[in-house]
Motif scaffolding. Structure first.
Motif, PDB file in Angstrom:
ATOM      1  N   VAL A  51     -29.595  65.314  51.975  1.00 52.18           N
ATOM      2  CA  VAL A  51     -28.734  66.501  52.056  1.00 52.18           C
ATOM      3  C   VAL A  51     -27.813  66.562  50.845  1.00 52.18           C
ATOM      4  O   VAL A  51     -27.586  67.626  50.251  1.00 52.18           O
ATOM      5  N   PHE A  52     -27.277  65.381  50.472  1.00 49.04           N
ATOM      6  CA  PHE A  52     -26.382  65.337  49.317  1.00 49.04           C
ATOM      7  C   PHE A  52     -27.119  65.722  48.038  1.00 49.04           C
ATOM      8  O   PHE A  52     -26.606  66.494  47.223  1.00 49.04           O
ATOM      9  N   GLN A  53     -28.318  65.191  47.842  1.00 47.17           N
ATOM     10  CA  GLN A  53     -29.101  65.508  46.645  1.00 47.17           C
ATOM     11  C   GLN A  53     -29.460  66.993  46.609  1.00 47.17           C
ATOM     12  O   GLN A  53     -29.494  67.608  45.550  1.00 47.17           O
ATOM     13  N   ALA A  54     -29.758  67.566  47.809  1.00 51.27           N
ATOM     14  CA  ALA A  54     -30.111  68.986  47.847  1.00 51.27           C
ATOM     15  C   ALA A  54     -28.905  69.856  47.462  1.00 51.27           C
ATOM     16  O   ALA A  54     -29.059  70.888  46.812  1.00 51.27           O
ATOM     17  N   GLY A  55     -27.688  69.426  47.861  1.00 50.84           N
ATOM     18  CA  GLY A  55     -26.496  70.221  47.538  1.00 50.84           C
ATOM     19  C   GLY A  55     -25.914  69.909  46.171  1.00 50.84           C
ATOM     20  O   GLY A  55     -25.106  70.681  45.651  1.00 50.84           O
ATOM     21  N   ASN A  56     -26.315  68.761  45.575  1.00 52.02           N
ATOM     22  CA  ASN A  56     -25.797  68.363  44.265  1.00 52.02           C
ATOM     23  C   ASN A  56     -26.950  67.932  43.377  1.00 52.02           C
ATOM     24  O   ASN A  56     -27.114  66.737  43.075  1.00 52.02           O
ATOM     25  N   PRO A  57     -27.783  68.891  42.971  1.00 50.82           N
ATOM     26  CA  PRO A  57     -28.973  68.518  42.193  1.00 50.82           C
ATOM     27  C   PRO A  57     -28.655  67.941  40.822  1.00 50.82           C
ATOM     28  O   PRO A  57     -29.492  67.268  40.228  1.00 50.82           O
ATOM     29  N   TYR A  58     -27.443  68.216  40.292  1.00 50.11           N
ATOM     30  CA  TYR A  58     -27.107  67.757  38.949  1.00 50.11           C
ATOM     31  C   TYR A  58     -26.247  66.501  38.951  1.00 50.11           C
ATOM     32  O   TYR A  58     -25.711  66.085  37.919  1.00 50.11           O
ATOM     33  N   TRP A  59     -26.030  65.906  40.128  1.00 55.19           N
ATOM     34  CA  TRP A  59     -25.257  64.660  40.193  1.00 55.19           C
ATOM     35  C   TRP A  59     -26.099  63.541  39.635  1.00 55.19           C
ATOM     36  O   TRP A  59     -27.112  63.141  40.219  1.00 55.19           O
ATOM     37  N   VAL A 144     -34.467  71.087  55.310  1.00 55.18           N
ATOM     38  CA  VAL A 144     -33.164  71.023  54.633  1.00 55.18           C
ATOM     39  C   VAL A 144     -33.138  71.907  53.397  1.00 55.18           C
ATOM     40  O   VAL A 144     -32.266  72.766  53.226  1.00 55.18           O
ATOM     41  N   PHE A 145     -34.110  71.747  52.529  1.00 51.87           N
ATOM     42  CA  PHE A 145     -34.071  72.537  51.293  1.00 51.87           C
ATOM     43  C   PHE A 145     -35.478  72.938  50.845  1.00 51.87           C
ATOM     44  O   PHE A 145     -35.702  73.293  49.692  1.00 51.87           O
ATOM     45  N   GLY A 146     -36.427  72.935  51.786  1.00 48.12           N
ATOM     46  CA  GLY A 146     -37.797  73.302  51.440  1.00 48.12           C
ATOM     47  C   GLY A 146     -38.164  74.700  51.908  1.00 48.12           C
ATOM     48  O   GLY A 146     -37.329  75.592  52.053  1.00 48.12           O
ATOM     49  N   ALA A 147     -39.454  74.890  52.180  1.00 51.35           N
ATOM     50  CA  ALA A 147     -39.978  76.210  52.526  1.00 51.35           C
ATOM     51  C   ALA A 147     -39.507  76.691  53.884  1.00 51.35           C
ATOM     52  O   ALA A 147     -39.588  77.884  54.177  1.00 51.35           O
TER      53      ALA A 147
END
Length: 349
Positions: A51-59, A144-147
């Motif tokens: 979830v964190f990676q999906a909301g912060n892709p540039y971290w 979470v962040f897919g299709a």
């Protein structure tokens, strides 16, 4: 972690406990280590990191000054992380211990032996949820962040029970349909057997009818041949009787001729004259009585025994099976004879 007071009142507390140990992201039991958010809700560390990676892709890395943020999937509370990111969250050892105890007491062999399919989009993610909107099973990362992030999802177990019930109903329908088909097959096989038996009886009946027809024809042929033979004997007897009569007359005439020749050879006048008168009288009488019975013209022919079988042959050619319908149509075609009015008036007079 939120504990439900209904666990105590539930008929199956172990199932209710299992529901409390389900991760809201992967919809499966929490995997260690379990992290506790500031809002007191729990997540698998891997799910929290996803979830964190999906909301912060540039971290970029864990050494960054800013740790980023994301929202709790349960209550939408904003969680602010330090530079350690998800790894800076505290582990919920109580939940982990509860999970260990639960797994020891409620071991399910069927789940251990299950060969769980993996998501095609995320090779490391197991298919653990069902997308109700798209009617397909998928993984939590797709939700979470897919299709399927905007779709309605449900745990596999719930959809599994529903669709299993529906499939059992379809199986019952299919079994009932197969039973009906088998019944029809049995009826058709019985009909085929009846058809063979009925056909055999009709063949035997036709054979018997033609045997009787041949018997009648043979009998009629015998009668007609006997009539011809009888007429033949009558004519032959008559012809033979005439032959005998003519032979007798011929013999008498030959004897008279012999006597006349002998008389002619006589040299004595007196002797000749004594016999000649009597001989001439006998010859005259023989000539008058020589009119014997004769046969009629065409006596030899047997034309009176001419047999016309054309109409019978035509009937035999047209011989076919009859039905009651044909008989009824023939009866309807027959018009009742009505006496003309003039004849009725004459009869009354």
């Amino acid at each position: 972690m939120d504990y439900n007071a209904d666990i105590i009142r539930d008929n199956n507390p172990m199932d209710s406990l299992e529901k409390q140990l389900i991760c809201p992201i992967c919809l499966e039991m929490f995997n260690k280590p379990v992290v506790i958010l500031p809002c007191q809700h729990n997540l698998c560390r891997k799910c929290a990191n996803d979830v964190f990676q999906a909301g912060n892709p540039y971290w970029p890395t864990r050494t960054s000054v800013s740790g980023g943020k994301f929202r709790c999937p349960t209550c939408r509370h904003e969680v602010i992380l330090d530079r350690h990111g998800v790894y800076g969250l505290q582990r919920n050892l109580l939940v982990e211990n509860i999970i260990d105890i639960y797994k020891q007491d409620c071991t399910r062999p069927e789940k251990k032996n299950e060969n769980h399919p993996m998501c095609e989009k995320h090779e490391d993610e197991r298919i653990n949820i069902y997308c109700i909107s798209c009617q397909v099973p998928t993984c939590s990362m797709c939700k979470v962040f897919g299709a399927h992030k905007d779709c309605e999802v449900s745990p596999l177990q719930n959809v599994y029970q529903t669709q299993k019930t529906e499939l059992n109903g379809c199986i019952s329908m299919l079994v009932a349909g197969n039973d009906r088909i088998q019944t029809i097959i049995n009826q058709l096989e019985e009909s085929s057997k009846t058809i063979k038996e009925s056909s055999q009886k009709k063949r035997e009946s036709v054979n018997e009818l033609f045997v009787e027809l041949n018997r009648v024809i043979e009998q009629k042929k015998t009668d007609l041949v006997e009539r011809i033979s009888h007429a033949e004997e009558e004519k032959l007897d008559f012809a033979r009787s005439l032959i005998v009569k003519y032979q007798e007359q011929l013999q008498s005439s030959s004897d008279l001729l012999q006597s006349a020749l002998q008389a002619v050879e006589q040299t004595g006048h007196a002797t000749f004259l004594l016999k000649s008168k009597q001989l001439m009288k006998r010859i005259t009488e023989a000539s008058k009585g020589s009119q014997l019975e004769k046969t009629e013209s065409d006596f030899e022919n047997m034309d009176q025994f001419t047999l016309d079988i054309e109409h019978i042959t035509e009937c035999l050619r047209n011989l076919d099976f009859s039905t009651w319908c044909e008989y009824e149509e023939e009866e309807e075609d027959v018009e009742e004879y009505e006496e003309p009015e003039e004849e009725r008036l004459e009869g009354q007079q």
